[in-house]
Design an enzyme around this catalytic site. Structure first.
Site, PDB file in Angstrom:
ATOM      1  NE  ARG A   1    -101.972  -6.473  46.688  1.00 50.92           N
ATOM      2  CZ  ARG A   1    -102.917  -5.989  45.910  1.00 50.92           C
ATOM      3  NH1 ARG A   1    -104.177  -6.231  46.148  1.00 50.92           N
ATOM      4  NH2 ARG A   1    -102.598  -5.261  44.852  1.00 50.92           N
TER       5      ARG A   1
ATOM      6  CG  ASP B   1    -103.221  -2.017  43.174  1.00 48.47           C
ATOM      7  OD1 ASP B   1    -102.626  -2.039  44.275  1.00 48.47           O
ATOM      8  OD2 ASP B   1    -102.629  -1.900  42.086  1.00 48.47           O
TER       9      ASP B   1
ATOM     10  CD  GLU C   1     -97.327   1.023  46.811  1.00 46.07           C
ATOM     11  OE1 GLU C   1     -96.651   0.851  47.846  1.00 46.07           O
ATOM     12  OE2 GLU C   1     -97.695   0.085  46.098  1.00 46.07           O
TER      13      GLU C   1
ATOM     14  NE  ARG D   1     -98.415  -9.456  48.362  1.00 45.80           N
ATOM     15  CZ  ARG D   1     -98.596  -8.348  47.647  1.00 45.80           C
ATOM     16  NH1 ARG D   1     -98.552  -7.171  48.237  1.00 45.80           N
ATOM     17  NH2 ARG D   1     -98.841  -8.401  46.362  1.00 45.80           N
TER      18      ARG D   1
END
Length: 155
Positions: free
Chosen positions: A42, A47, A50, A84
């Site tokens: 990650r 961010d 999605e 992650r």
């Protein structure tokens, strides 16, 4: 005094590898140099939308153009709460997290103690109305999207 400042800070490990798969705009699979099994990473400080969210496919495609099958350097900061690896990803000295935010393909991840390292780049992308910020309506940040719609993976 120096010992006290380092408490709670995990030492970063640097390593090289190549991007074998792009899961979305902020998560990739990497094969570490000398290894065969991929590691899920990650990208720290960003961010991305999605994949099922408006802009998500474009963010994933932007990361594919930047990194897929290319050699990268990783500044690994250990694991996040989902197991992650989390870290900075660079290619020929270019910070890929910064590039994603600069191009409007990701938000600057807001840390509990501040706005994160890419807040200025996000402001620039918003002012320039590029990437996910190009729509006349305000783009929905991934945490807000997940709150109302869940993840694309149903988990």
């Amino acid at each position: 005094m120096a010992c006290c400042l380092s408490l709670g800070v995990q030492a970063a490990e640097s390593w090289t590898g190549w991007v074998s798969w792009v899961m979305d705009g902020d998560t990739v699979l990497l094969v570490r140099e000398g290894q065969h099994e991929p590691v899920k990473l990650r990208i720290e400080g960003i961010d991305a939308p999605e994949t099922c969210q408006p802009g998500g496919t474009e963010a994933r495609d932007a990361m594919i153009r930047l990194a897929l099958r290319k050699p990268v350097q990783v500044l690994d900061h250990g694991q996040d709460s989902y197991g992650r690896q989390i870290g900075r990803l660079t290619l020929d000295g270019v910070d890929l997290g910064a590039e994603m935010v600069r191009s409007g393909m990701a938000w600057a991840y807001r840390f509990r103690t501040g706005k994160g390292p890419y807040a200025g780049l996000q402001r620039q992308a918003q002012l320039q109305k590029i990437g996910v910020f190009a729509a006349p309506d305000a783009a929905m940040s991934p945490p807000v999207f997940r709150k109302f719609h869940g993840t694309c993976h149903g988990a």
